[in-house]
Design an enzyme around this catalytic site. Structure first.
Site, short mmCIF file in Angstrom:
data_model
loop_
_atom_site.label_atom_id
_atom_site.label_comp_id
_atom_site.label_asym_id
_atom_site.label_seq_id
_atom_site.Cartn_x
_atom_site.Cartn_y
_atom_site.Cartn_z
N PRO A 151 0.85 -1.21 0.00
CA PRO A 151 0.00 0.00 0.00
C PRO A 151 0.88 1.25 0.00
CG PRO A 151 -0.60 -1.51 1.77
CD PRO A 151 0.68 -2.00 1.21
N GLU A 152 0.58 2.17 -0.88
CA GLU A 152 1.32 3.43 -0.93
C GLU A 152 0.44 4.55 -0.37
OE1 GLU A 152 3.63 4.23 -4.36
OE2 GLU A 152 4.13 2.14 -4.71
#
Ligand code: ZN
Length: 271
Positions: A2-3
């Site tokens: 996840p960014e």
């Protein structure tokens, strides 16, 4: 992984629904990357006042303290009432009067860490060295140009480092460099002011767009309501090695940089 956009999308998907909730219980699964840093009972009875984000950390402001939540490599959060019985990859449940906030994290690189407040050493250890927020007002062109001038490293590595600006992870680094027309291997200190300004604009545009579209679907990302994102469908270069560039039709190239994959167009992106 996840960014920043996925973390922001996650935040937006439950922040309002949990605000004001009273914590009724805490259930811990297997150990996560870091220990909680307090007795779980210390959280019971507290209120969740708001949910903020700093870099890739979700910050739950409690009536007496701060709960920092990181999704690690494979984490996702769900919030609802009632949730199913916890599965083997559900390692943290915050049971509240408005629903249960659950961290699902198969690889357990995520964490939930308590601090008495943001100035506390436990919070500073995680948040203290983060660069400026890419979508906030403090991220201005002049400061960004200055930050690049002092770094004798490939621009992709500088972006991933998170000190010039926080939250441009591996997927979005390839995308923003494509949009700015800059080759990922270009040394940061050799980037002209004009190109740094283009890159600054590209970072803002790509991250804001990704948030608006619900985050990336890579690695099974879904928000706290279980809805998948759509960014991957529109990636210009990421994960498109060998496919025609959407601008010039030349085949997209891939390479390894610091053990991470980088995608670029050798025609559209100049050294
Ligand atoms: Zn191209």
């Amino acid at each position: 992984m996840p960014e920043l956009p996925e973390v922001e999308v996650t935040r937006l998907s439950f922040a309002q629904r949990i605000a004001g909730a009273r914590i009724d219980g805490v259930r811990m699964g297997k150990p996560l990357r870091w220990p909680l840093g307090c007795e779980p009972e210390q959280l019971v009875g507290q209120r969740v006042l708001a949910v903020r984000r700093r870099g890739k950390y979700l910050l739950l402001d409690l009536s007496e303290g701060l709960l920092m939540l990181h999704l690690g490599m494979s984490g996702s959060v769900s919030f609802g009432s009632p949730l199913a019985e916890p599965g083997k990859h559900d390692h943290f449940d915050l049971v509240t009067s408005l629903g249960t906030l659950r961290l699902h994290d198969p690889r357990r690189f995520g964490a939930v860490v308590f601090a008495s407040d943001e100035a506390d050493a436990a919070a500073q250890k995680l948040l203290g060295r983060l660069g400026v927020e890419p979508l906030g007002d403090a991220f201005d062109v002049a400061t960004f140009q200055q930050a690049l001038k002092s770094r004798n490293m490939a621009i992709k590595q500088v972006l991933l480092g998170g000190q010039a600006v926080v939250g441009v992870g591996n997927i979005y680094a390839s995308e923003v460099l494509f949009l700015a027309g800059i080759r990922p291997t270009t040394k940061a200190l050799r980037i002209s002011k004009a190109r740094a300004a283009l890159l600054h604009g590209a970072i803002r545009q790509v991250l804001a767009q990704a948030v608006a579209k619900g985050g990336s679907t890579l690695r099974d990302f879904s928000n706290a309501q279980g809805e998948a994102g759509h960014f991957q469908l529109e990636a210009m270069v990421y994960d498109r090695a060998g496919l025609p560039c959407r601008v010039c039709a030349a085949p997209i190239k891939s390479m390894r940089q610091g053990q991470r994959s980088t995608f670029y167009c050798a025609t559209c992106q100049k050294p």
